[in-house]
Design a protein around this motif. Structure first.
Motif, PDB file in Angstrom:
ATOM      1  N   PRO A  47       0.776  -1.240   0.000  1.00  0.00           N
ATOM      2  CA  PRO A  47       0.000   0.000   0.000  1.00  0.00           C
ATOM      3  C   PRO A  47       0.811   1.296   0.000  1.00  0.00           C
ATOM      4  O   PRO A  47       0.238   2.379  -0.040  1.00  0.00           O
ATOM      5  N   PHE A  48       2.123   1.187   0.023  1.00  0.00           N
ATOM      6  CA  PHE A  48       2.956   2.374   0.221  1.00  0.00           C
ATOM      7  C   PHE A  48       3.164   3.164  -1.067  1.00  0.00           C
ATOM      8  O   PHE A  48       3.356   2.586  -2.129  1.00  0.00           O
ATOM      9  N   PRO A  92       0.475  -0.996   8.407  1.00  0.00           N
ATOM     10  CA  PRO A  92       0.479   0.360   7.861  1.00  0.00           C
ATOM     11  C   PRO A  92      -0.746   1.149   8.336  1.00  0.00           C
ATOM     12  O   PRO A  92      -1.838   0.604   8.459  1.00  0.00           O
ATOM     13  N   ALA A  93      -0.520   2.419   8.578  1.00  0.00           N
ATOM     14  CA  ALA A  93      -1.600   3.307   9.018  1.00  0.00           C
ATOM     15  C   ALA A  93      -1.903   4.309   7.918  1.00  0.00           C
ATOM     16  O   ALA A  93      -0.993   4.830   7.271  1.00  0.00           O
ATOM     17  N   PRO A  94      -3.186   4.602   7.713  1.00  0.00           N
ATOM     18  CA  PRO A  94      -3.546   5.592   6.698  1.00  0.00           C
ATOM     19  C   PRO A  94      -3.374   7.006   7.230  1.00  0.00           C
ATOM     20  O   PRO A  94      -3.507   7.263   8.425  1.00  0.00           O
ATOM     21  N   SER A  95      -3.037   7.910   6.332  1.00  0.00           N
ATOM     22  CA  SER A  95      -3.000   9.331   6.688  1.00  0.00           C
ATOM     23  C   SER A  95      -3.418  10.125   5.449  1.00  0.00           C
ATOM     24  O   SER A  95      -3.224   9.686   4.319  1.00  0.00           O
ATOM     25  N   LEU A 102      -4.742   9.882   0.124  1.00  0.00           N
ATOM     26  CA  LEU A 102      -4.521   8.882   1.157  1.00  0.00           C
ATOM     27  C   LEU A 102      -3.138   8.274   0.971  1.00  0.00           C
ATOM     28  O   LEU A 102      -2.777   7.870  -0.133  1.00  0.00           O
ATOM     29  N   ARG A 103      -2.376   8.237   2.021  1.00  0.00           N
ATOM     30  CA  ARG A 103      -1.041   7.624   2.021  1.00  0.00           C
ATOM     31  C   ARG A 103      -0.962   6.639   3.173  1.00  0.00           C
ATOM     32  O   ARG A 103      -1.528   6.870   4.237  1.00  0.00           O
ATOM     33  N   TRP A 104      -0.259   5.556   2.952  1.00  0.00           N
ATOM     34  CA  TRP A 104      -0.057   4.546   3.992  1.00  0.00           C
ATOM     35  C   TRP A 104       1.382   4.664   4.463  1.00  0.00           C
ATOM     36  O   TRP A 104       2.297   4.816   3.662  1.00  0.00           O
ATOM     37  N   GLN A 105       1.564   4.569   5.762  1.00  0.00           N
ATOM     38  CA  GLN A 105       2.913   4.690   6.313  1.00  0.00           C
ATOM     39  C   GLN A 105       3.099   3.734   7.478  1.00  0.00           C
ATOM     40  O   GLN A 105       2.133   3.298   8.091  1.00  0.00           O
ATOM     41  N   ALA A 106       4.356   3.436   7.741  1.00  0.00           N
ATOM     42  CA  ALA A 106       4.722   2.559   8.854  1.00  0.00           C
ATOM     43  C   ALA A 106       6.156   2.876   9.234  1.00  0.00           C
ATOM     44  O   ALA A 106       6.960   3.273   8.389  1.00  0.00           O
TER      45      ALA A 106
END
Length: 179
Positions: A47-48, A92-95, A102-106
């Motif tokens: 998802p990144f 991953p968390a959405p922001s 929408l971006r996914w990050q971890a």
């Protein structure tokens, strides 16, 4: 750009275990030989939005084999515990960006991807869908896929590849007997 890795098995965890192509055959091929390939797999199927550059690939291999054991019914207690531990890792968390994207990050994207994969496998094996996981009938394939066909009689992981090869072989055999 052509995708480097196969997808379309019906679940992300099934696409992941297919990275050991032709499993159990003399033509077995490792599609994740190193951390660069593991990062490329995450970049293609994860998802990144930014490239992921894992430090190593060993954890990915271990999780992949644990998922395969789980889905093929060969699960041992240690495998179950390993998958439970990995599934408990942060995902991953959405922001939402300032532009409304929408971006996914971890903190550790590779580890978060493994957590997603373990969770997907645990969800699959405990769902009604699990009864529709099939092994490809292609003699040199052996990939697992989720049969989403209405009658539940799909035989190949991919009609374009394994199904086409089987039909060609059947046609050649039929023509040879006519000969």
């Amino acid at each position: 750009m052509t995708d480097r890795f196969r997808s379309g098995a019906g679940r992300l965890c099934l696409d992941f275990i297919r990275t050991l192509r032709h499993r159990g055959t003399p033509g077995e091929q490792e599609e994740l030989p190193d951390a660069v390939a593991w990062g490329a797999w995450i970049d293609q199927l994860g998802p990144f939005a930014v490239p992921v550059r894992p430090a190593e690939v060993r954890d990915a291999w271990v999780v992949r084999e644990a998922i395969h054991e789980l889905l093929t019914g060969e699960v041992r207690n240690a495998t179950r515990q390993r998958l439970n531990r990995v599934a408990a890792l942060p995902v991953p968390a959405p922001s939402l960006t300032a532009l409304g994207e929408l971006r996914w990050q971890a903190e550790d994207p590779a580890e978060a991807m493994l957590a997603l994969l373990a969770r997907d496998a645990l969800e699959l094996v405990t769902s009604p869908e699990f009864a529709r996981v099939r092994r490809c009938a292609g003699p040199r394939c052996g990939a697992l896929f989720l049969d989403t066909s209405r009658p539940g009689t799909r035989r190949w992981c991919s009609m374009e590849t394994c199904g086409n090869q089987a039909k060609k072989s059947a046609y050649r055999a039929k023509e040879a007997t006519r000969g």
